[in-house]
Design a protein around this motif. Structure first.
Motif, mmCIF file in Angstrom:
data_model
loop_
_atom_site.group_PDB
_atom_site.id
_atom_site.type_symbol
_atom_site.label_atom_id
_atom_site.label_comp_id
_atom_site.label_asym_id
_atom_site.label_seq_id
_atom_site.Cartn_x
_atom_site.Cartn_y
_atom_site.Cartn_z
ATOM 1 N N ASP A 35 0.817 -1.216 0.000
ATOM 2 C CA ASP A 35 0.000 0.000 0.000
ATOM 3 C C ASP A 35 0.853 1.268 0.000
ATOM 4 O O ASP A 35 0.358 2.349 -0.332
ATOM 5 C CB ASP A 35 -0.933 0.020 1.215
ATOM 6 C CG ASP A 35 -1.959 -1.088 1.170
ATOM 7 O OD1 ASP A 35 -2.563 -1.297 0.095
ATOM 8 O OD2 ASP A 35 -2.145 -1.772 2.200
ATOM 9 N N ALA A 39 -0.437 3.845 -6.357
ATOM 10 C CA ALA A 39 -1.306 3.016 -7.201
ATOM 11 C C ALA A 39 -0.790 3.016 -8.634
ATOM 12 O O ALA A 39 -0.350 4.041 -9.162
ATOM 13 C CB ALA A 39 -2.738 3.538 -7.145
ATOM 14 N N GLY A 40 -0.837 1.851 -9.259
ATOM 15 C CA GLY A 40 -0.427 1.731 -10.656
ATOM 16 C C GLY A 40 1.056 1.514 -10.871
ATOM 17 O O GLY A 40 1.517 1.416 -12.004
ATOM 18 N N ASN A 71 2.829 7.066 -1.586
ATOM 19 C CA ASN A 71 1.399 6.985 -1.848
ATOM 20 C C ASN A 71 0.758 8.143 -1.092
ATOM 21 O O ASN A 71 0.461 8.039 0.097
ATOM 22 C CB ASN A 71 0.834 5.640 -1.390
ATOM 23 C CG ASN A 71 -0.636 5.504 -1.670
ATOM 24 O OD1 ASN A 71 -1.308 6.465 -2.020
ATOM 25 N ND2 ASN A 71 -1.151 4.313 -1.490
ATOM 26 N N THR A 73 -2.110 9.330 -1.029
ATOM 27 C CA THR A 73 -3.462 9.149 -0.480
ATOM 28 C C THR A 73 -3.415 8.701 0.977
ATOM 29 O O THR A 73 -4.408 8.824 1.687
ATOM 30 C CB THR A 73 -4.288 8.129 -1.311
ATOM 31 O OG1 THR A 73 -3.661 6.853 -1.242
ATOM 32 C CG2 THR A 73 -4.420 8.573 -2.761
#
Length: 169
Positions: A35, A39-40, A71, A73
């Motif tokens: 995590d 992403a990607g 990340n 987020t």
């Protein structure tokens, strides 16, 4: 005929209204090391082939730009992450700052993982030194703030609110 709710029904309704379900739930989102990669971006794209350091007889990984990307987020989010401790600061009561790493021996017996796979942890409550080699859960607010230590570049930081022994399930 007028009916009134029973005392039990009234209390259950009042409790549900006064204590939202979220307050009863775990405030930390359990995350894994994957995590921490944006992403990607597949894990295979953050570590290049590397090379052998013949003098020190070790493999030196090559990281690309994705290895340092955090990340975003997760920035500022309360998380719970498992890992192993590489101690930095210790008192007579235990470890007060450490690097959390994804596997045993990272940074000590092997080259360090990429920066976005390392978390620098500070804690007000020292983690006992006799438990230092056990896997742990660290819970706290994650900061996607890079830093450089004497061991490796680190992509994240956590001010630990809770540290506990990781229990295998």
């Amino acid at each position: 005929m007028t009916t009134h709710p029973s005392r039990r029904a009234f209390m259950a309704c009042a409790a549900a209204t006064l204590v939202p379900g979220r307050a009863l739930a775990n405030p930390y989102r359990e995350i894994g090391w994957e995590d921490l990669i944006p992403a990607g971006v597949p894990y295979g794209q953050i570590i290049g082939p590397g090379q052998i350091d013949a003098v020190n007889d070790t493999w030196v990984p090559e990281f690309d730009a994705n290895a340092a990307r955090a990340n975003e987020t997760l920035n500022g989010k309360p998380v719970k992450l498992p890992g192993y401790i590489i101690p930095f600061d210790m008192t007579s009561k235990g470890v007060t700052s450490f690097m959390l790493v994804p596997y045993v021996g990272a940074c000590i017996h092997t080259p360090p993982p990429p920066p976005n796979q390392l978390v620098f942890v500070r804690t007000r409550t020292p983690w006992p030194s006799e438990s230092m080699w056990d896997p742990v859960w660290v819970s706290g607010r994650l900061s996607a703030k890079a830093m450089t230590t004497q061991i490796a570049d680190v992509g994240y930081q956590i001010a630990a609110e809770k540290i506990e022994t990781y229990k295998w399930q």
